[in-house]
Scaffold this motif. Structure first.
Motif, PDB file in Angstrom:
ATOM      1  N   GLY A   1       0.555   8.355  -3.769  1.00 48.57           N
ATOM      2  CA  GLY A   1      -0.532   8.161  -3.035  1.00 48.57           C
ATOM      3  C   GLY A   1      -1.745   8.459  -3.782  1.00 48.57           C
ATOM      4  N   SER A   2      -1.421   8.590  -5.656  1.00 47.43           N
ATOM      5  CA  SER A   2      -2.528   8.571  -6.342  1.00 47.43           C
ATOM      6  C   SER A   2      -3.388   7.355  -6.396  1.00 47.43           C
TER       7      SER A   2
ATOM      8  N   GLY B   1       0.805   6.213   3.262  1.00 45.34           N
ATOM      9  CA  GLY B   1       0.016   7.192   3.981  1.00 45.34           C
ATOM     10  C   GLY B   1      -1.469   6.539   4.286  1.00 45.34           C
ATOM     11  N   LEU B   2      -1.861   5.369   3.797  1.00 48.43           N
ATOM     12  CA  LEU B   2      -2.885   4.727   3.882  1.00 48.43           C
ATOM     13  C   LEU B   2      -2.933   4.283   5.185  1.00 48.43           C
TER      14      LEU B   2
ATOM     15  N   THR C   1       0.762  -1.166  -0.051  1.00 45.23           N
ATOM     16  CA  THR C   1      -0.023   0.117   0.144  1.00 45.23           C
ATOM     17  C   THR C   1       1.038   1.419  -0.028  1.00 45.23           C
ATOM     18  N   THR C   2       0.314   2.407  -0.257  1.00 44.13           N
ATOM     19  CA  THR C   2       0.888   3.471   0.016  1.00 44.13           C
ATOM     20  C   THR C   2       1.142   3.955   1.277  1.00 44.13           C
TER      21      THR C   2
ATOM     22  N   GLN D   1      -4.018   3.510  -4.110  1.00 39.28           N
ATOM     23  CA  GLN D   1      -3.540   3.067  -2.694  1.00 39.28           C
ATOM     24  C   GLN D   1      -3.012   1.864  -2.316  1.00 39.28           C
TER      25      GLN D   1
END
Length: 326
Positions: free
Chosen positions: A199-200, A135-136, A132-133, A202
């Motif tokens: 982050g475009s 920031g998730l 995952t990115t 996830q």
């Protein structure tokens, strides 16, 4: 192999003049370098593994095995060229899972996976990693599924292209977990990874060889690996079954060697035995494992059975997901 050997012996008794040709071919084979067709560009996991196997195979056969990259159309260009090659053992095809995905994805496939090729041996499989990115706000698979269900249709997963295993892996994950997510197809893994880090998108599934440095560098967050056992390269990452409770999500990008239909059985047998020795060679094994690969091997019959099971499995996923490539 025993049944095939008996069949060849029977043919030799009835048609000695014809049967002598394969035997002669085997006696003098290989008398020149062997071309190994690879369906993907240099630098990817399939190409790297193909080169490792080619080097080991050349050592076992006392000749050069030269990789020849023929990328394009999801591996279809390479498969079509391999099908049309002279069936004399001097052209071998380093096939991938794409060879069984193509018939379900493309309308005008120019080869029949099971009619146009003779299996030699599986070589390796590269498991995928669910990443995952950073920031998730999730730490594991259960939290990802819960987040997706709380935000239906808001999560995007990336892939290297429509119909690629990375796309279908995401589709299988969505199906098995019952989440609503949107697929975003890119032209290759590199731009997909760039957008995921930013982050475009996830989450996505990545081959272990591609994912490892990004995970180690903190650029991506790993939730699970799709192999049956944990990887020695990322031992802290749980298997997908450990993380989700579902063995149906076990998958990987597998590879093997095929030759054109009509290749003499003695040569096929010689290639299989050489491949078996190659995959047992400690230097080859170390290089493949360093790429995140699990080493497979096995008989031609096992290879055929494996391809048929994979064709059935992914054919159903392709049908349900509506994935098609023009």
């Amino acid at each position: 192999m025993h049944k095939l050997a008996h069949a060849l012996l029977a043919t030799a008794i009835v048609l000695p003049a014809i049967a002598a040709t394969p035997a002669l071919a085997s006696d003098t084979y290989p008398g020149k370098p062997i071309r190994m067709i690879v369906g993907f560009p240099p630098g990817g996991s399939a190409d790297i593994n193909a080169r490792i196997v080619a080097q080991g195979l050349g050592k076992q056969l006392s000749t050069s095995v030269v990789p020849d990259n023929k990328p394009g159309a999801g591996g279809n260009i390479a498969a079509t060229e391999a099908k049309r090659a002279t069936a004399d053992g001097y052209t071998i095809f380093y096939s991938t899972s794409a060879v069984v995905l193509a018939p379900a994805l493309y309308q005008n496939v120019q080869f029949d996976t099971f009619a146009d090729f003779v299996p030699v041996s599986l070589t390796a499989i590269v498991p995928l990693v669910l990443v995952t990115t950073p920031g998730l706000p999730v730490k594991n698979v259960h939290e990802l599924v819960a987040y997706a269900k709380a935000n239906p249709g808001k999560l995007n997963y990336a892939s290297s292209g429509a119909g690629a295993l990375l796309h279908l892996g995401g589709a299988l994950f969505a199906k098995e977990t019952g989440i609503q997510v949107t697929h975003v197809a890119y032209k290759g893994s590199a731009p997909a990874i760039t957008d995921l880090i930013a982050g475009s998108t996830q989450f996505m599934f990545l081959p272990l060889s591609d994912a490892q440095p990004l995970i180690k560098g903190g650029k991506l967050k790993a939730l699970a690996i799709t192999s049956a056992k944990r990887s020695t390269l990322l031992p802290e990452i749980p298997t997908i079954k450990e993380a989700s409770g579902m063995s149906a999500l076990e998958m990987g990008a597998w590879q093997g060697i095929l030759v054109p239909k009509g290749t003499p059985e003695p040569i096929v047998r010689q290639l299989r035995e050489a491949t078996d020795r190659t995959l047992k060679d400690e230097a080859v094994r170390a290089k493949l494992i360093a790429q995140g690969s699990d080493i497979l091997g096995g008989t031609p019959q096992q290879y055929t059975a494996y391809m048929k099971s994979e064709a059935t499995r992914w054919g159903q996923i392709i049908k349900e997901s509506g994935a098609k490539v023009e």
